[in-house]
Motif scaffolding. Sequence first.
Motif, PDB file in Angstrom:
ATOM      1  N   HIS A   1       2.987  -0.161   1.965  1.00 53.70           N
ATOM      2  CA  HIS A   1       3.828  -0.001   0.775  1.00 53.70           C
ATOM      3  C   HIS A   1       5.253   0.363   1.183  1.00 53.70           C
ATOM      4  CE1 HIS A   1       5.397   2.032  -2.861  1.00 53.70           C
ATOM      5  NE2 HIS A   1       4.772   1.043  -3.470  1.00 53.70           N
TER       6      HIS A   1
ATOM      7  N   ALA B   1       0.847  -0.351  -4.678  1.00 49.65           N
ATOM      8  CA  ALA B   1       1.024   0.909  -5.415  1.00 49.65           C
ATOM      9  C   ALA B   1      -0.216   1.228  -6.245  1.00 49.65           C
ATOM     10  CB  ALA B   1       2.265   0.830  -6.301  1.00 49.65           C
ATOM     11  N   LYS B   2      -0.797   0.210  -6.892  1.00 47.24           N
ATOM     12  CA  LYS B   2      -2.012   0.416  -7.682  1.00 47.24           C
ATOM     13  C   LYS B   2      -3.179   0.812  -6.780  1.00 47.24           C
ATOM     14  CE  LYS B   2      -0.776  -2.853 -11.300  1.00 47.24           C
ATOM     15  NZ  LYS B   2      -1.049  -4.181 -11.856  1.00 47.24           N
TER      16      LYS B   2
ATOM     17  N   GLU C   1     -12.223   0.945  -8.714  1.00 47.47           N
ATOM     18  CA  GLU C   1     -10.934   0.378  -9.124  1.00 47.47           C
ATOM     19  C   GLU C   1     -10.219  -0.214  -7.910  1.00 47.47           C
ATOM     20  OE1 GLU C   1      -6.596   1.661 -11.000  1.00 47.47           O
ATOM     21  OE2 GLU C   1      -8.215   3.132 -10.970  1.00 47.47           O
TER      22      GLU C   1
ATOM     23  N   SER D   1      -0.416   3.107   2.338  1.00 47.42           N
ATOM     24  CA  SER D   1       0.871   3.805   2.209  1.00 47.42           C
ATOM     25  C   SER D   1       1.891   3.249   3.188  1.00 47.42           C
ATOM     26  CB  SER D   1       0.683   5.303   2.449  1.00 47.42           C
ATOM     27  OG  SER D   1      -0.119   5.862   1.454  1.00 47.42           O
TER      28      SER D   1
ATOM     29  N   LYS E   1      -2.985   2.254  -3.831  1.00 46.13           N
ATOM     30  CA  LYS E   1      -2.713   3.611  -3.340  1.00 46.13           C
ATOM     31  C   LYS E   1      -3.127   4.643  -4.383  1.00 46.13           C
ATOM     32  CE  LYS E   1       1.111   6.468  -1.710  1.00 46.13           C
ATOM     33  NZ  LYS E   1       2.540   6.566  -1.522  1.00 46.13           N
ATOM     34  N   SER E   2      -2.769   4.413  -5.630  1.00 49.97           N
ATOM     35  CA  SER E   2      -3.110   5.325  -6.715  1.00 49.97           C
ATOM     36  C   SER E   2      -4.630   5.437  -6.877  1.00 49.97           C
ATOM     37  CB  SER E   2      -2.463   4.854  -8.008  1.00 49.97           C
ATOM     38  OG  SER E   2      -2.824   5.680  -9.077  1.00 49.97           O
ATOM     39  N   ALA E   3      -5.316   4.303  -6.829  1.00 54.91           N
ATOM     40  CA  ALA E   3      -6.775   4.310  -6.967  1.00 54.91           C
ATOM     41  C   ALA E   3      -7.432   5.077  -5.816  1.00 54.91           C
ATOM     42  CB  ALA E   3      -7.303   2.881  -7.020  1.00 54.91           C
TER      43      ALA E   3
ATOM     44  N   LEU F   1      -6.098   4.738   2.775  1.00 59.32           N
ATOM     45  CA  LEU F   1      -4.926   5.292   2.088  1.00 59.32           C
ATOM     46  C   LEU F   1      -3.724   5.347   3.014  1.00 59.32           C
ATOM     47  CD1 LEU F   1      -3.594   6.537  -0.371  1.00 59.32           C
ATOM     48  CD2 LEU F   1      -4.566   8.738   0.293  1.00 59.32           C
TER      49      LEU F   1
ATOM     50  N   GLU G   1      -6.016   7.439  -3.967  1.00 60.76           N
ATOM     51  CA  GLU G   1      -5.659   8.853  -4.095  1.00 60.76           C
ATOM     52  C   GLU G   1      -6.545   9.562  -5.124  1.00 60.76           C
ATOM     53  OE1 GLU G   1      -0.948   8.885  -2.844  1.00 60.76           O
ATOM     54  OE2 GLU G   1      -1.460   8.481  -4.934  1.00 60.76           O
ATOM     55  N   SER G   2      -6.907   8.852  -6.176  1.00 62.57           N
ATOM     56  CA  SER G   2      -7.737   9.454  -7.222  1.00 62.57           C
ATOM     57  C   SER G   2      -9.226   9.365  -6.891  1.00 62.57           C
ATOM     58  CB  SER G   2      -7.455   8.794  -8.567  1.00 62.57           C
ATOM     59  OG  SER G   2      -7.931   7.465  -8.574  1.00 62.57           O
TER      60      SER G   2
END
Length: 98
Positions: free
Chosen positions: A32, A49-50, A62, A29, A52-54, A25, A56-57
């Motif tokens: 990005h 961005a996708k 994914e 980041s 990073k989101s995956a 992550l 983070e969650s």
Amino acid sequence: MNEQLSQTLQAAQDGVANIPADAALSNVSSWHSALNGVPGAETLVGHLAKLKSALESGNLQEAAGILPGLGSETEKLASAAPDADKDGLRQLAAALKG
């Protein structure tokens, strides 16, 4: 070679799937932020961005599914990169594509 690229390659030397999620992550980041706004890198920034989101969650499945596309975009940009970074970017692309 770019220091950030060198650090990313070192982290990925045992396979990108073996990078701890928090380190991944942080790395994603950083990339990005570094590539956001760079002409020609829009698709790559979108993949980052996708990813990073995956991360983070906590959705590692994914995140793994995003890596091949990220690798393809990295490979495309390698040809336009400074000569000192081209080989490293190609290595990174291969690692991302698995």
